[in-house]
Design a protein around this motif. Structure first.
Motif, PDB file in Angstrom:
ATOM      1  N   UNK A 160       0.819  -1.223   0.000  1.00  0.00           N
ATOM      2  CA  UNK A 160       0.000   0.000   0.000  1.00  0.00           C
ATOM      3  C   UNK A 160       0.849   1.268   0.000  1.00  0.00           C
ATOM      4  N   UNK A 161       1.891   1.254  -0.810  1.00  0.00           N
ATOM      5  CA  UNK A 161       2.729   2.460  -0.944  1.00  0.00           C
ATOM      6  C   UNK A 161       2.409   3.224  -2.218  1.00  0.00           C
ATOM      7  N   UNK A 162       1.956   2.502  -3.232  1.00  0.00           N
ATOM      8  CA  UNK A 162       1.673   3.111  -4.536  1.00  0.00           C
ATOM      9  C   UNK A 162       0.304   2.650  -5.036  1.00  0.00           C
ATOM     10  N   UNK A 163      -0.388   3.566  -5.724  1.00  0.00           N
ATOM     11  CA  UNK A 163      -1.662   3.181  -6.339  1.00  0.00           C
ATOM     12  C   UNK A 163      -1.693   3.744  -7.756  1.00  0.00           C
ATOM     13  N   UNK A 164      -2.112   2.931  -8.723  1.00  0.00           N
ATOM     14  CA  UNK A 164      -2.192   3.402 -10.105  1.00  0.00           C
ATOM     15  C   UNK A 164      -3.003   4.693 -10.170  1.00  0.00           C
ATOM     16  N   UNK A 165      -2.508   5.643 -10.962  1.00  0.00           N
ATOM     17  CA  UNK A 165      -3.228   6.904 -11.163  1.00  0.00           C
ATOM     18  C   UNK A 165      -3.292   7.171 -12.667  1.00  0.00           C
ATOM     19  N   UNK A 166      -4.011   6.309 -13.362  1.00  0.00           N
ATOM     20  CA  UNK A 166      -4.205   6.460 -14.810  1.00  0.00           C
ATOM     21  C   UNK A 166      -4.735   7.867 -15.110  1.00  0.00           C
ATOM     22  N   UNK A 167      -4.147   8.536 -16.100  1.00  0.00           N
ATOM     23  CA  UNK A 167      -4.621   9.882 -16.441  1.00  0.00           C
ATOM     24  C   UNK A 167      -5.920   9.798 -17.242  1.00  0.00           C
ATOM     25  N   UNK A 168      -6.638  10.912 -17.278  1.00  0.00           N
ATOM     26  CA  UNK A 168      -7.899  10.944 -18.022  1.00  0.00           C
ATOM     27  C   UNK A 168      -7.662  10.634 -19.502  1.00  0.00           C
ATOM     28  N   UNK A 169      -6.629  11.254 -20.074  1.00  0.00           N
ATOM     29  CA  UNK A 169      -6.347  11.029 -21.491  1.00  0.00           C
ATOM     30  C   UNK A 169      -5.980   9.571 -21.762  1.00  0.00           C
ATOM     31  N   UNK A 170      -5.275   8.965 -20.804  1.00  0.00           N
ATOM     32  CA  UNK A 170      -4.918   7.554 -20.950  1.00  0.00           C
ATOM     33  C   UNK A 170      -6.190   6.699 -20.966  1.00  0.00           C
ATOM     34  N   UNK A 171      -7.124   7.016 -20.068  1.00  0.00           N
ATOM     35  CA  UNK A 171      -8.361   6.225 -19.986  1.00  0.00           C
ATOM     36  C   UNK A 171      -9.135   6.299 -21.300  1.00  0.00           C
ATOM     37  N   UNK A 172      -9.153   7.482 -21.910  1.00  0.00           N
ATOM     38  CA  UNK A 172      -9.831   7.622 -23.201  1.00  0.00           C
ATOM     39  C   UNK A 172      -9.139   6.745 -24.245  1.00  0.00           C
ATOM     40  N   UNK A 173      -7.808   6.790 -24.235  1.00  0.00           N
ATOM     41  CA  UNK A 173      -7.015   5.977 -25.190  1.00  0.00           C
ATOM     42  C   UNK A 173      -7.286   4.483 -24.989  1.00  0.00           C
ATOM     43  N   UNK A 174      -7.276   4.055 -23.734  1.00  0.00           N
ATOM     44  CA  UNK A 174      -7.412   2.621 -23.440  1.00  0.00           C
ATOM     45  C   UNK A 174      -8.845   2.124 -23.658  1.00  0.00           C
ATOM     46  N   UNK A 175      -9.821   2.992 -23.453  1.00  0.00           N
ATOM     47  CA  UNK A 175     -11.215   2.543 -23.451  1.00  0.00           C
ATOM     48  C   UNK A 175     -11.962   2.840 -24.747  1.00  0.00           C
ATOM     49  N   UNK A 176     -11.344   3.631 -25.632  1.00  0.00           N
ATOM     50  CA  UNK A 176     -12.018   3.937 -26.887  1.00  0.00           C
ATOM     51  C   UNK A 176     -11.170   3.584 -28.114  1.00  0.00           C
TER      52      UNK A 176
END
Ligand code: YNC
Ligand code: MG
Length: 385
Positions: free
Chosen positions: A73-89
């Motif tokens: 529990x030292x790091x948590x993924x922080x996917x950027x908004x633009x990345x989410x658009x890229x990955x999901x669309x």
């Protein structure tokens, strides 16, 4: 004991019996439920509209606060908004596959799961599948069997589109039998910061000065003719990559449109290069990596760790080790702190020489409704985000 997974068309760890190899576990002709699965009465289904910035923002916040953490529990993924658009669309995306759950009264987004279509080769067979990713349940709603409802619902929606197989990865151990068990390797780019956030450690023999020297990289890439990928490279790269990937037992099959989507460079999302010795010659090699920052949980100085992840590549002329070395140089010059690569494809053969260290914890690959013998890590040619 595994009330959910025990009821699904998957192979369990506890069961050694394989049904017919390299084929579906249940046939496509199953009756598909027409109504959405039932959520407990205070929640409702909500298809996210990722063309709207406010809905991307909601997904971004859900994941930033509740998505995958490391074991300590030292790091948590922080996917950027633009990345989410890229990955999901990507090409072929459907908003039905961006499946959210909201609190009825407040409309707060509290859970999510996604699917994107992909053509997958498995041991020589080409199957239309979906890739499942970003399964997330708000921390306050954990251990209440919400995840099985999300998985059932995305399965129903995918089945309604005539797709009956899925591939997904997980860092956490599941009752499901993995088709491949892979491992992340890490290459320090910014040793000082990695030590400060306790991602890496100094030892008696490794002082900071020594680490800085050990991991030092040139400022500019070395391979002659290396340049950024551009849209007009899509056809050549599509052909080169599909041909290269066909040597692996598990790999995607890309269209030219897929390549344009997945490899066109975007700062903070995806970085791709090709080798074209001279403008009149064809492209001989390609390499790419994507960016997923992690939040450094409760650190006084550092808020984020900037991590590059090796994505797809192919070589015909350049040594893979030289190409990956250039990727490290380019990641460093783009301010990444660490470069991650799985031990898949040809990676394992060069990771040690390039000063990657083996991580702890595995990344396992799974199929849904596909029976298949284990695939060795160096026969995996599929990278999910
Ligand atoms: C997991 N990660 O075994 P049994 S990876 C799959 N993937 O079921 P509850 C999981 N199954 O054993 P919680 C899973 N984690 O009783 C748990 N399970 O049969 C199973 N974490 O449900 C588990 N994201 O709701 C058990 O668990 C049942 O509240 C327990 O929720 C789980 O995206 C989770 O790690 C992961 O947000 C949502 O812990 C939650 O704990 C959370 O009581 C942090 O669920 C974020 C995180 C997972 C990232 C990913 C891939 C997901 C794949 C899902 C499976 C897809 C199947 C294919 C569907 C399409 C098919 C077609 C065609
Ligand atoms: Mg739950």
């Amino acid at each position: 004991i595994h009330k959910f997974w025990g009821s699904q068309p998957i192979l369990l760890n506890s069961n050694n019996e394989l049904s017919e190899l390299n084929s579906p576990i249940i046939q496509d002709s199953i009756a598909i439920r027409e109504q959405p699965f039932t959520l407990s009465s205070s929640f409702e289904w909500s298809e996210l509209d990722l063309t709207l910035d406010c809905e991307i923002q909601e997904l971004y916040e859900l994941l930033c606060e509740n998505y995958v953490e490391d074991d300590d529990h030292m790091f948590r993924f922080a996917y950027s908004k633009q990345f989410l658009i890229w990955a999901l669309k990507p090409p072929g995306w459907l908003s039905e596959f961006h499946c959210g759950v909201r609190v009825k009264t407040s409309h707060k987004l509290v859970a999510f799961i996604s699917a994107v279509p992909a053509q997958i080769f498995v041991k020589g067979k080409l199957k239309q599948m979906v890739e499942i990713n970003f399964l997330c349940v708000h921390e306050k709603l954990r251990n209440k069997r919400v995840a099985p409802v999300l998985i059932r619902e995305i399965t129903r929606r995918v089945n309604l589109k005539g797709i009956f197989q899925a591939v997904f990865t997980s860092g956490a151990k599941l009752p499901n039998r993995p088709v491949a068990v892979c491992r992340y390797w890490h290459r320090s780019l910014n040793p000082k910061k990695l030590i400060e956030v306790e991602f890496s450690y100094l030892t008696r023999n490794m002082t900071l000065q020594r680490a800085l020297k050990l991991y030092k990289l040139p400022e500019k890439p070395i391979t002659p003719g290396l340049r950024k990928f551009k849209l007009s490279d899509s056809k050549a790269v599509c052909d080169g990559l599909n041909l290269y990937l066909s040597r692996f037992e598990l790999c995607p099959k890309f269209t030219e449109t897929d390549i344009s989507h997945w490899l066109t460079p975007h700062e903070g999302i995806i970085y791709s290069w090709v080798v074209q010795p001279t403008p009149s010659e064809p492209i001989t090699d390609m390499i790419s990596f994507y960016s997923i920052p992690s939040s450094v949980i409760r650190h006084p100085k550092h808020k984020h760790l900037y991590t590059a992840y090796l994505f797809y590549y192919f070589t015909t002329r350049t040594l893979f080790q030289d190409l990956l070395y250039d990727a490290l140089i380019l990641a460093k010059s783009n301010n990444f702190d660490v470069f991650n690569a799985l031990d898949i494809m040809e990676n394992k053969s060069v990771l040690e020489d390039l000063k990657f260290g083996m991580g702890d914890g595995n990344l396992q690959y799974f199929f849904y409704n596909w029976c298949c013998e284990n695939i060795a890590t160096d026969n995996v040619g599929l990278v999910l985000q």
